[in-house]
Design an enzyme around this catalytic site. Structure first.
Site, mmCIF file in Angstrom:
data_model
loop_
_atom_site.group_PDB
_atom_site.id
_atom_site.type_symbol
_atom_site.label_atom_id
_atom_site.label_comp_id
_atom_site.label_asym_id
_atom_site.label_seq_id
_atom_site.Cartn_x
_atom_site.Cartn_y
_atom_site.Cartn_z
ATOM 1 N N CYS A 27 0.807 -1.229 0.000
ATOM 2 C CA CYS A 27 0.000 0.000 0.000
ATOM 3 C C CYS A 27 0.838 1.276 0.000
ATOM 4 O O CYS A 27 0.302 2.370 -0.162
ATOM 5 C CB CYS A 27 -0.966 0.005 1.184
ATOM 6 N N HIS A 72 -11.325 11.041 -8.893
ATOM 7 C CA HIS A 72 -10.300 11.039 -9.929
ATOM 8 C C HIS A 72 -9.136 11.976 -9.611
ATOM 9 O O HIS A 72 -8.654 12.710 -10.464
ATOM 10 C CB HIS A 72 -10.906 11.335 -11.302
ATOM 11 N N GLU A 117 -12.862 1.014 1.226
ATOM 12 C CA GLU A 117 -11.996 0.780 0.069
ATOM 13 C C GLU A 117 -12.544 -0.369 -0.767
ATOM 14 O O GLU A 117 -12.351 -0.414 -1.968
ATOM 15 C CB GLU A 117 -10.590 0.414 0.534
#
Length: 130
Positions: A27, A72, A117
């Site tokens: 991660c 985004h 997530e």
């Protein structure tokens, strides 16, 4: 006199990339998620004319304002996350803080925000009273 409590919950989503600094694992590398966000508000007074706590459409609109700020984007580059990791926990705090600002003129209290997530990994943030 009604002493009950009503709660409304809505959701939104956004897609972003991030990296967890100092993680020392996968991660820490650049990766992305399709995040799901839920927000819950509560209140004791319904609009007398409509019989609603708050219009779901308005609550969704306000939550979308916040998630659009994250959509985004590379989260590490946003001012809120240049010094702290854009972890799910801190994203939940960010959304909570921003949404609470947007709800200031509404007769509800923001109870909780959840950021996921993926379906099996969720972080929740709330403040006070419970």
């Amino acid at each position: 006199m009604n002493t009950g409590l009503w709660r409304l919950r809505v959701n939104s989503d956004f897609s972003s990339s991030h990296q967890l600094r100092h993680y020392e694992g996968k991660c820490e590398r650049l990766h992305g998620h399709n995040f799901i966000v839920e927000a819950e508000v509560e209140g004791r007074e319904l609009d007398r004319k409509l019989g609603i706590l708050m219009d779901f459409k308005e609550l969704k609109r306000l939550l979308k304002i916040v998630t659009d700020e994250l959509d985004h984007k590379h989260l590490n580059e946003l001012p809120a996350f240049t010094r702290q990791n854009p972890s799910s926990e801190l994203l939940a705090h960010y959304v909570f803080t921003r949404l609470r600002e947007l709800l200031a003129s509404h007769p509800v209290r923001l109870k909780e925000v959840m950021v996921a997530e993926k379906d099996s990994s969720r972080a929740y943030y709330s403040e006070g009273g419970d």
